[in-house]
Design a protein around this motif. Structure first.
Motif: not given
Length: 223
Positions: A14-17, A196-198, A206-207, A212-213
């Motif tokens: 989901e994060n990668f997409a 935090h994720m933002a 390499n967003k 994703a990781v």
């Protein structure tokens, strides 16, 4: 399929997409049945590779997904096999055949699982010194691989920008080059929320891969 692995895989995809330019169908619906099947491990690996062959936009996550497939095997599949399976010639052959597969992420996932079993909070010094034993003479391969992390271990008490700045200086030949930023960031903030994720993503070079990781690790730690 192990629930921790499922949530982590879904978070990574989901994060990668959400951050890649080339939009296309997610491999999630193809991958989940593979993880959940009773097929032999190497058959699952082949099926997983076929899925990534068919979803080129997600290629960066192929080896990360292999790590998840392997830890799913350790947490779920191996319980269905003979007690000494991991000491068998068959397992030795699998290890030999997959020497070049996966990433160091597997070590972090196994460490997180150990922390959960012992009700401990993941900490970078503990991971390096007590889990990887990087200071022991017989574990100098680990010391070499994690040298950049060891040299920057104080960053676990810093901030995302400082970690990202250090990541930009990691030698391009270093085995942990791609994982450095999300790995160290996890030990800085293993309970990241949306804010935090933002901030993490804003500082990434390499967003999509990093998010994703990091999302994978956060979800595995919370499951």
């Amino acid at each position: 399929m192990d629930n921790q692995v499922q949530y982590s895989l879904q978070a990574a995809l989901e994060n990668f997409a959400g951050l890649i330019d080339e939009k296309g169908p997610s491999p999630e619906l193809s991958l989940l049945p593979i993880f959940d099947s009773d097929a032999p491990l190497m058959e699952k690996v082949g099926l997983m590779d076929t899925v990534f062959d068919d979803h080129a936009a997600y290629e960066e996550l192929r080896e990360v997904c292999f790590d998840l497939l392997l830890i799913n095997f350790f947490l779920k599949d191996v319980k269905k096999l003979e007690e000494d399976y991991l000491e068998s010639a068959e397992w030795e052959a699998i290890e030999e055949a997959t020497l070049d597969r996966g990433t160091e992420l597997l070590n972090v996932l196994l460490y997180i699982r150990e922390c959960q079993e012992e009700d401990l909070e993941p900490e970078l010094d503990d991971f390096l010194n007590e889990y990887l034993l990087v200071n022991e003479d017989e574990f100098q391969d680990e010391h070499r691989i994690y040298e950049a992390v060891i040299a920057n271990r104080e960053l676990a008490d810093s901030d995302y920008k400082s970690i990202a700045d250090a990541a930009a200086k990691v030698d391009k030949e270093n085995e942990l080059l791609e994982l450095f930023y999300p790995l160290v960031s996890f030990f800085y903030e293993p309970h990241a929320d949306d804010d935090h994720m933002a901030e993490f993503t804003e500082n990434s070079q390499n967003k999509a891969f990093d998010a994703a990781v990091y999302g994978l690790l956060i979800n595995f730690n919370h499951s």
